[in-house]
Write an enzyme that holds these catalytic residues in place. Structure first.
Site, mmCIF file in Angstrom:
data_model
loop_
_atom_site.group_PDB
_atom_site.id
_atom_site.type_symbol
_atom_site.label_atom_id
_atom_site.label_comp_id
_atom_site.label_asym_id
_atom_site.label_seq_id
_atom_site.Cartn_x
_atom_site.Cartn_y
_atom_site.Cartn_z
ATOM 1 C CB CYS A 114 -1.008 -0.030 1.150
ATOM 2 S SG CYS A 114 -2.352 1.154 0.899
ATOM 3 C CG HIS A 216 -3.676 -3.367 2.995
ATOM 4 N ND1 HIS A 216 -2.651 -2.995 3.851
ATOM 5 C CD2 HIS A 216 -4.176 -2.222 2.492
ATOM 6 C CE1 HIS A 216 -2.553 -1.677 3.870
ATOM 7 N NE2 HIS A 216 -3.465 -1.171 3.050
ATOM 8 C CD GLU A 218 -1.530 -5.974 5.316
ATOM 9 O OE1 GLU A 218 -1.229 -6.268 4.147
ATOM 10 O OE2 GLU A 218 -1.902 -4.835 5.656
#
Ligand code: MN
Length: 244
Positions: A114, A216, A218
């Site tokens: 990001c 994102h 994660e």
């Protein structure tokens, strides 16, 4: 011992009843947890201006994860602030640029998420759209109104890129950004676009692994094997450094 991955953190000043005015460096736990799940030893990096400390930090870690956060200050790509520019933190920008210079010197792998993809692009001479309203034909919702662990828009992956090895031609991603890459940095190529033409992935040409994604991953590692694979391959690249 596993591979040590350095993680950058955000700066925050607390308000409210508990510890108002406390200055904190914070990292969303999902970054740490994704790295742990992928088999790394994550280490949060304390921000400093001291070049000797920065050199020592980079010497200690095997790979660098640049995390999300506030906007990159436009002065670093030669622009005045647009009305829709968000909060900026030039000290964090400068720190992360220094880390990148060291990573370059030591050829240590870098993964940007990001804000991280944007930091990489600016550090190597590219520029950003300060707000997606500046982009003609940008029609998709890039700040999804759905949980962080759910996917919303698709991305087309460019053939022959590193991302294509992991994702094939297309993937679904989550999206929490209001800025995007404008001019890509020299020495980099775009590896993923959204259907409305926003750059969603970039990677370094050549042997030094520097890869960024606008989404994102994660938040997606629990449900999406290819997102965990992204962290695993970053760690594998970094392992070559810690094993040699
Ligand atoms: Mn997006």
């Amino acid at each position: 011992m596993g591979c040590i991955i350095g993680i950058t953190a955000s700066n925050d000043i607390l308000s409210g009843e508990s510890f108002p005015g406390s200055r904190r460096q914070i990292m969303n736990m999902e970054y740490g947890e994704a790295l742990l799940l992928a088999g790394a030893v994550p280490l949060v990096l304390v921000q400093t201006k001291d070049p000797v400390v920065i050199e020592a930090q980079m010497a200690l870690i095997d790979g660098l994860l640049l995390t999300g956060g506030v906007d990159v200050a436009p002065l670093f790509y030669g622009e005045e602030p647009h009305a829709q520019l968000g909060w900026v933190d030039a000290d964090r920008d400068a720190y992360e640029f220094s880390l990148l210079r060291q990573a370059e010197e030591l050829q240590k792998p870098v993964f940007g998420i990001c804000r991280g993809i944007q930091v990489i692009n600016v550090a190597f001479g590219g520029s950003l759209y300060q707000d997606l309203s500046q982009v003609e034909n940008c029609q998709l919702q890039h700040r999804q109104k759905a949980s962080r662990d759910s996917v919303s828009h698709s991305v087309d992956i460019i053939k022959g890129t590193y991302l294509a090895k992991l994702f094939g031609e297309k993937s679904m991603v989550n999206s929490f950004h209001h800025q995007a890459i404008k001019k890509i940095a020299p020495g980099f190529k775009v590896s993923a676009f959204s259907p409305d033409g926003i750059v969603e992935g970039i990677e370094r040409e050549g042997a030094h692994f520097v890869l960024g994604v606008q989404w994102h991953p994660e938040h997606l590692v629990q449900k999406h094997a290819n997102m965990l694979g992204l962290f695993r391959s970053f760690i594998k690249k970094s392992s070559r450094k810690c094993e040699s």
